[in-house]
Design a protein around this motif. Structure first.
Motif, PDB file in Angstrom:
ATOM      1  N   GLY A  59      -0.797  -0.956   9.384  1.00 26.74           N
ATOM      2  CA  GLY A  59      -0.654  -0.131   8.194  1.00 26.74           C
ATOM      3  C   GLY A  59      -0.478   1.326   8.571  1.00 26.74           C
ATOM      4  O   GLY A  59       0.130   1.673   9.570  1.00 26.74           O
ATOM      5  N   GLU A  60      -1.034   2.222   7.755  1.00 25.33           N
ATOM      6  CA  GLU A  60      -0.885   3.660   7.951  1.00 25.33           C
ATOM      7  C   GLU A  60      -1.692   4.108   9.162  1.00 25.33           C
ATOM      8  O   GLU A  60      -2.820   3.678   9.363  1.00 25.33           O
ATOM      9  CB  GLU A  60      -1.371   4.400   6.703  1.00 25.33           C
ATOM     10  CG  GLU A  60      -0.639   3.980   5.458  1.00 25.33           C
ATOM     11  CD  GLU A  60      -1.235   4.633   4.248  1.00 25.33           C
ATOM     12  OE1 GLU A  60      -0.761   4.334   3.152  1.00 25.33           O
ATOM     13  OE2 GLU A  60      -2.164   5.436   4.414  1.00 25.33           O
ATOM     14  N   SER A  74      -6.272  -3.116   7.003  1.00 22.82           N
ATOM     15  CA  SER A  74      -5.157  -3.025   6.066  1.00 22.82           C
ATOM     16  C   SER A  74      -4.615  -1.608   5.946  1.00 22.82           C
ATOM     17  O   SER A  74      -3.498  -1.421   5.459  1.00 22.82           O
ATOM     18  CB  SER A  74      -5.602  -3.534   4.692  1.00 22.82           C
ATOM     19  OG  SER A  74      -6.749  -2.818   4.252  1.00 22.82           O
ATOM     20  N   THR A  75      -5.384  -0.615   6.369  1.00 20.83           N
ATOM     21  CA  THR A  75      -4.919   0.768   6.361  1.00 20.83           C
ATOM     22  C   THR A  75      -5.788   1.575   7.311  1.00 20.83           C
ATOM     23  O   THR A  75      -6.894   1.170   7.659  1.00 20.83           O
ATOM     24  CB  THR A  75      -4.984   1.381   4.942  1.00 20.83           C
ATOM     25  OG1 THR A  75      -4.387   2.679   4.956  1.00 20.83           O
ATOM     26  CG2 THR A  75      -6.410   1.517   4.473  1.00 20.83           C
ATOM     27  N   ILE A 117     -10.270   6.228   7.591  1.00 22.37           N
ATOM     28  CA  ILE A 117      -9.229   6.264   6.569  1.00 22.37           C
ATOM     29  C   ILE A 117      -9.147   7.694   6.060  1.00 22.37           C
ATOM     30  O   ILE A 117     -10.120   8.222   5.511  1.00 22.37           O
ATOM     31  CB  ILE A 117      -9.533   5.304   5.406  1.00 22.37           C
ATOM     32  CG1 ILE A 117      -9.747   3.882   5.938  1.00 22.37           C
ATOM     33  CG2 ILE A 117      -8.416   5.330   4.380  1.00 22.37           C
ATOM     34  CD1 ILE A 117     -10.197   2.900   4.877  1.00 22.37           C
ATOM     35  N   PHE A 133      -9.447  -2.182   0.378  1.00 23.26           N
ATOM     36  CA  PHE A 133      -9.014  -2.363   1.761  1.00 23.26           C
ATOM     37  C   PHE A 133     -10.014  -3.245   2.486  1.00 23.26           C
ATOM     38  O   PHE A 133     -11.166  -3.397   2.060  1.00 23.26           O
ATOM     39  CB  PHE A 133      -8.891  -1.017   2.476  1.00 23.26           C
ATOM     40  CG  PHE A 133      -7.878  -0.098   1.851  1.00 23.26           C
ATOM     41  CD1 PHE A 133      -6.556  -0.506   1.677  1.00 23.26           C
ATOM     42  CD2 PHE A 133      -8.238   1.175   1.427  1.00 23.26           C
ATOM     43  CE1 PHE A 133      -5.623   0.336   1.095  1.00 23.26           C
ATOM     44  CE2 PHE A 133      -7.317   2.025   0.853  1.00 23.26           C
ATOM     45  CZ  PHE A 133      -6.008   1.595   0.682  1.00 23.26           C
TER      46      PHE A 133
END
Length: 463
Positions: free
Chosen positions: A341-342, A387-388, A404, A413
């Protein structure tokens, strides 16, 4: 209150003494010399000693002891505050590293300072700026004059020493930050067992002259009183009030008026200061919800699955979210670093204090705690998927750290990790530390406290 103040050297000899009450005598220093100085208790025992029904409270500055003696049941924090303030006053007049010779050379000045700062055992005024107006002996050093006088002052003097004369600004401004910290005890199933919020209101006042401020919160008592005072036939929109359990104020707040009608009025110090602290235990809005699932698969593998959901509005977002899945105490290592992800949140370590400094007039919320998910002490290797953001196993912190940078409200998430354990000859049960998280959510208060109004009055009556 305080019966006497003694300045004693390291040999136990009295350099200066001032008796404020007749229930103690100078000879009591002999017992202090034998019980404290000769026994070398300084630094190893508490600085409070009860000798012959008298309480000795003392601090040490280089080779000098500042000793307060009392026979009453007083507040020890008040005494120590006074003693430390006296050290600051002596530094202002005699220098940073004053000693016995400096005190002996200025006997008259020392006695004047002791008389002005205390009356009959009650602290009166320890403000250097105010003392200069009444004591003509000696001079205050320039660097001490430039310091802001945050000092202990008795209310009976009526002196406002936290603000000086002649303050002028081309543009008058006031900035307010509401900072909160939430403590949550949650079960493994997601049920909240205990929650409370401690908050502070920080102001930065850039106002000219001697302004008087009136500050209002959505306190439940005030809201109910205002609603009862209105006409019964009038239909008004009521905002929900917050029940504040306890609060403490800066010394500039007029406590008598607050006790009478819950109105916060004050003449603010110049610059930044903490106006008040409060605590709320009812109706706490939890900004995040965590659902952990940690399962041991055999003796050499542990599966970690943690889901985090933001309960606040989609218009808001969390900043610098750091989630730590901590393993138990012991040795172990891990190398794998998996990102999906990011790729945000570059190299931010878990800070113990994330309270921002007031810089803009908004309400903000800061949560110092950080998330921890336990893994066994014999962790050898980890395989992590998120997921991020970014996540990795950090052996020096004994945790799986998930960072995050931006967490939008209403989003969900997840982090999953396969933890490989080092084989061991004996299978010992390991304690699972709680999950911890640290984050910031601007424009959101978990307690629901918000500023209703701030009115500033000058001498002409304008607002």
């Amino acid at each position: 209150m305080i019966s006497a103040i003694f300045l004693v050297n390291q040999k136990g000899e009295v350099v200066v003494n001032r008796l404020y009450r007749d229930d103690v005598s100078r000879s009591m220093v002999d017992t202090f010399r034998h019980k404290v100085i000769a026994s070398k208790e300084t630094g190893s025992q508490a600085p409070i000693k009860v000798i012959e029904n008298a309480t000795f409270l003392y601090i040490r500055h280089h080779h000098l002891y500042l000793v307060a003696v009392t026979r009453s049941n007083l507040n020890p924090a008040l005494v120590f505050e006074f003693l430390f303030r006296m050290v600051r006053i002596f530094k202002a007049y005699f220098g940073e590293h004053f000693d016995e010779s400096a005190v002996r050379n200025h006997f008259t000045l020392v006695y004047e300072l002791l008389d002005e700062t205390m009356d009959f055992g009650y602290p009166q005024n320890c403000a250097i700026e105010v003392l200069r107006q009444y004591i003509n002996l000696g001079t205050v050093q320039a660097e001490m004059e430039q310091q802001e006088p945050t000092v202990l002052t008795s209310q009976i003097t009526g002196q406002i020493d936290w603000r000086r004369d002649g303050i002028r600004y081309r543009k008058n401004e006031v900035y307010i930050d509401v900072l909160e910290s939430v403590n949550i005890l949650m079960s493994a199933t997601g049920n909240v067992l205990h929650s409370d919020v401690t908050g502070q209101i920080v102001m930065k006042a850039l106002l000219s002259g001697w302004p008087e401020c009136k500050f209002g919160l959505n306190d439940k008592l005030i809201m109910d009183r205002e609603a009862a005072g209105k006409a019964s036939g009038a239909v008004t929109r009521r905002s929900a009030g917050v029940e504040i359990d306890d609060c403490t104020f800066h010394r500039c707040v007029r406590l008598g008026r607050f006790d009478a009608d819950r109105t916060i009025t004050f003449i603010p110090p110049d610059g930044e200061f903490e106006l008040m602290r409060y605590r709320v235990t009812e109706n706490v809005n939890l900004p995040f919800r965590l659902i952990p699932a940690i399962q041991e698969e055999g003796r050499n593998r542990v599966a970690v699955n943690v889901k985090v959901t933001a309960n606040f509005s989609s218009k808001l977002f969390g900043q610098n979210v750091v989630i730590k899945v901590r393993r138990g105490q012991g040795l172990g290592g891990g190398e794998d670093d998996r990102r999906e992800g990011e790729e945000e949140g570059s190299g931010l370590l878990a800070a113990s204090n994330l309270v921002p400094r007031p810089s803009h007039p908004l309400l903000s919320l800061t949560y110092p705690p950080f998330l921890q998910v336990p893994v066994p002490p014999n962790t050898a290797k980890t395989h992590i998927n998120v997921s991020t953001g970014r996540a990795r196993f950090e052996p020096e912190h004994r945790a799986l750290v998930w960072r995050i940078k931006r967490f939008p409200g209403g989003c969900e998430f997840m982090i999953t990790a396969d933890v490989t354990l080092m084989p061991s000859t004996s299978h010992k049960a390991w304690s699972r530390p709680p999950i911890q998280v640290e984050f910031q959510v601007p424009m959101f208060t978990s307690s629901g406290v918000h500023v209703r109004f701030l009115r500033v009055y000058d001498k002409s009556g304008c607002t």
